[in-house]
Design an enzyme around this catalytic site. Sequence first.
Site, PDB file in Angstrom:
ATOM      1  N   HIS A  71      56.068  82.091  51.131  1.00  0.00           N
ATOM      2  CA  HIS A  71      55.244  82.352  52.052  1.00  0.00           C
ATOM      3  C   HIS A  71      53.947  82.847  51.487  1.00  0.00           C
ATOM      4  O   HIS A  71      54.072  83.000  49.856  1.00  0.00           O
ATOM      5  CB  HIS A  71      56.197  83.174  52.556  1.00  0.00           C
ATOM      6  CG  HIS A  71      55.222  84.658  52.796  1.00  0.00           C
ATOM      7  ND1 HIS A  71      54.540  85.639  52.248  1.00  0.00           N
ATOM      8  CD2 HIS A  71      53.999  84.379  54.646  1.00  0.00           C
ATOM      9  CE1 HIS A  71      53.214  86.416  53.903  1.00  0.00           C
ATOM     10  NE2 HIS A  71      53.989  85.497  54.474  1.00  0.00           N
ATOM     11  N   ARG A  81      44.108  86.893  55.234  1.00  0.00           N
ATOM     12  CA  ARG A  81      43.210  86.935  55.932  1.00  0.00           C
ATOM     13  C   ARG A  81      42.019  87.657  56.103  1.00  0.00           C
ATOM     14  O   ARG A  81      41.892  88.374  55.178  1.00  0.00           O
ATOM     15  CB  ARG A  81      44.250  87.456  56.713  1.00  0.00           C
ATOM     16  CG  ARG A  81      44.742  89.239  56.081  1.00  0.00           C
ATOM     17  CD  ARG A  81      45.609  89.285  56.421  1.00  0.00           C
ATOM     18  NE  ARG A  81      46.546  90.566  55.587  1.00  0.00           N
ATOM     19  CZ  ARG A  81      47.759  90.613  55.380  1.00  0.00           C
ATOM     20  NH1 ARG A  81      47.799  89.488  54.366  1.00  0.00           N
ATOM     21  NH2 ARG A  81      47.962  91.473  55.036  1.00  0.00           N
ATOM     22  N   ASN A 110      49.694  84.175  52.938  1.00  0.00           N
ATOM     23  CA  ASN A 110      48.638  84.368  54.269  1.00  0.00           C
ATOM     24  C   ASN A 110      47.612  84.784  53.320  1.00  0.00           C
ATOM     25  O   ASN A 110      47.383  85.258  52.296  1.00  0.00           O
ATOM     26  CB  ASN A 110      49.953  85.885  55.302  1.00  0.00           C
ATOM     27  CG  ASN A 110      48.911  86.238  55.855  1.00  0.00           C
ATOM     28  OD1 ASN A 110      47.884  86.762  55.075  1.00  0.00           O
ATOM     29  ND2 ASN A 110      48.740  85.685  56.748  1.00  0.00           N
ATOM     30  N   SER A 159      48.265  80.942  57.919  1.00  0.00           N
ATOM     31  CA  SER A 159      49.417  82.526  57.579  1.00  0.00           C
ATOM     32  C   SER A 159      50.371  80.782  57.087  1.00  0.00           C
ATOM     33  O   SER A 159      50.673  80.699  58.175  1.00  0.00           O
ATOM     34  CB  SER A 159      50.033  82.962  58.149  1.00  0.00           C
ATOM     35  OG  SER A 159      51.378  83.550  57.685  1.00  0.00           O
ATOM     36  N   HIS A 182      54.559  83.401  38.803  1.00  0.00           N
ATOM     37  CA  HIS A 182      54.115  84.751  38.162  1.00  0.00           C
ATOM     38  C   HIS A 182      52.831  84.599  37.242  1.00  0.00           C
ATOM     39  O   HIS A 182      51.788  85.121  37.467  1.00  0.00           O
ATOM     40  CB  HIS A 182      55.113  85.871  38.026  1.00  0.00           C
ATOM     41  CG  HIS A 182      55.500  86.660  38.670  1.00  0.00           C
ATOM     42  ND1 HIS A 182      54.917  87.425  39.246  1.00  0.00           N
ATOM     43  CD2 HIS A 182      57.109  86.594  39.650  1.00  0.00           C
ATOM     44  CE1 HIS A 182      55.765  88.138  40.296  1.00  0.00           C
ATOM     45  NE2 HIS A 182      57.366  87.285  40.005  1.00  0.00           N
ATOM     46  N   HIS A 233      60.190  76.660  54.387  1.00  0.00           N
ATOM     47  CA  HIS A 233      61.871  76.702  54.375  1.00  0.00           C
ATOM     48  C   HIS A 233      62.567  75.145  54.075  1.00  0.00           C
ATOM     49  O   HIS A 233      63.100  75.084  55.081  1.00  0.00           O
ATOM     50  CB  HIS A 233      62.441  76.924  55.518  1.00  0.00           C
ATOM     51  CG  HIS A 233      62.322  78.416  56.266  1.00  0.00           C
ATOM     52  ND1 HIS A 233      62.824  80.145  55.257  1.00  0.00           N
ATOM     53  CD2 HIS A 233      61.552  79.255  56.889  1.00  0.00           C
ATOM     54  CE1 HIS A 233      62.709  80.549  55.976  1.00  0.00           C
ATOM     55  NE2 HIS A 233      61.756  80.326  56.591  1.00  0.00           N
ATOM     56  N   HIS A 253      66.456  99.220  54.946  1.00  0.00           N
ATOM     57  CA  HIS A 253      67.533  99.118  55.243  1.00  0.00           C
ATOM     58  C   HIS A 253      68.472  98.335  54.341  1.00  0.00           C
ATOM     59  O   HIS A 253      69.600  99.105  54.189  1.00  0.00           O
ATOM     60  CB  HIS A 253      67.555  99.262  56.645  1.00  0.00           C
ATOM     61  CG  HIS A 253      67.382  97.548  56.854  1.00  0.00           C
ATOM     62  ND1 HIS A 253      66.471  97.065  56.977  1.00  0.00           N
ATOM     63  CD2 HIS A 253      68.662  96.580  56.810  1.00  0.00           C
ATOM     64  CE1 HIS A 253      66.179  95.857  57.501  1.00  0.00           C
ATOM     65  NE2 HIS A 253      67.763  95.355  57.038  1.00  0.00           N
TER      66      HIS A 253
END
Length: 310
Positions: A112, A116, A114, A98, A151, A102, A181
């Site tokens: 980012h 797994r 990852n 992972s 993309h 920044h 939220h």
Amino acid sequence: MKDMPEATDVAAVKTYLMDLQDRICRALEQADGQSRFKEDDWARPGGGGGRSRIIEQGGLLEKGGVGFSHVFGAGMPPSATAHRPELAGRHFQAMGVSLVMHPHSPHIPTSHANVRFFIAEKDDADPVWWFGGGFDLTPYYAQEEDCVHWHRVARDACAPFGDDVYPRFKAWCDEYFYIKHRDEARGIGGLFFDDLNDWGFERSFDFLRSIGDAYLEAYLPIVQRRRDEAYSPEQKAFQEYRRGRYVEFNLVYDRGTLFGLQTGGRTESILMSLPPTVRWAYNWQAEPGSAEARLVKDFLPARDWLKGKA
């Protein structure tokens, strides 16, 4: 006669993941040109461990982390058994790479990735295993050509596995990296997949490798294109404000963060993805028509970045 289940080569997955970590770190050190990753090997009291690599205050990267982990245990945490109750009572292994980058410059997006592998076993049953992962991009001053490139690489990595794979995992990414939220996306997406086992082990592992190997191809051209663009203190402040959204998602929604904390993982490694500086401002509003406003209005809503493009 019942078909024998396809063998799972856990050792091959681990070898690939550790090599991927090495290759990504070498390439990012070369791109940074100033700092090197510091490695921190760690052991998990409950079983397993990993190696966390952190780069800070470099020529390009303000903070970056590339972590490999291989942990195992006798029982599953609530974050896993909540949507997979058949895993209860099984011992498990989980391994992955992972990373989060920044950059200093607000013109270079945060990235980012990852990849797994998970396997849960018990003596009287076939193993339950799957692959997961993906990569996604979080720009601050977004440019359409960067989003299209990101993309396009994602689509090309999926192409050998079927025409429906990129649209399906792109849509899953848009859905997953959504800050409910705030009612907005974390970034402009990419790919996200989980619970991948219906292709069989070898083909699923091939797909994992395709996605893991595509990250540098997707990210480094954007870095090189934007690294010399000047930026103002106000633009840096906006980057830090938007980084706050990144923190909110990781601490509230991210499955990997929750899994790591609930399995007694190493907190420093789990939270290495958090940015070095961040700010929150009460009810801050971008000036209408500004680049800051266009990020939320024009770039974050889910869209087909490759429509009409080869």
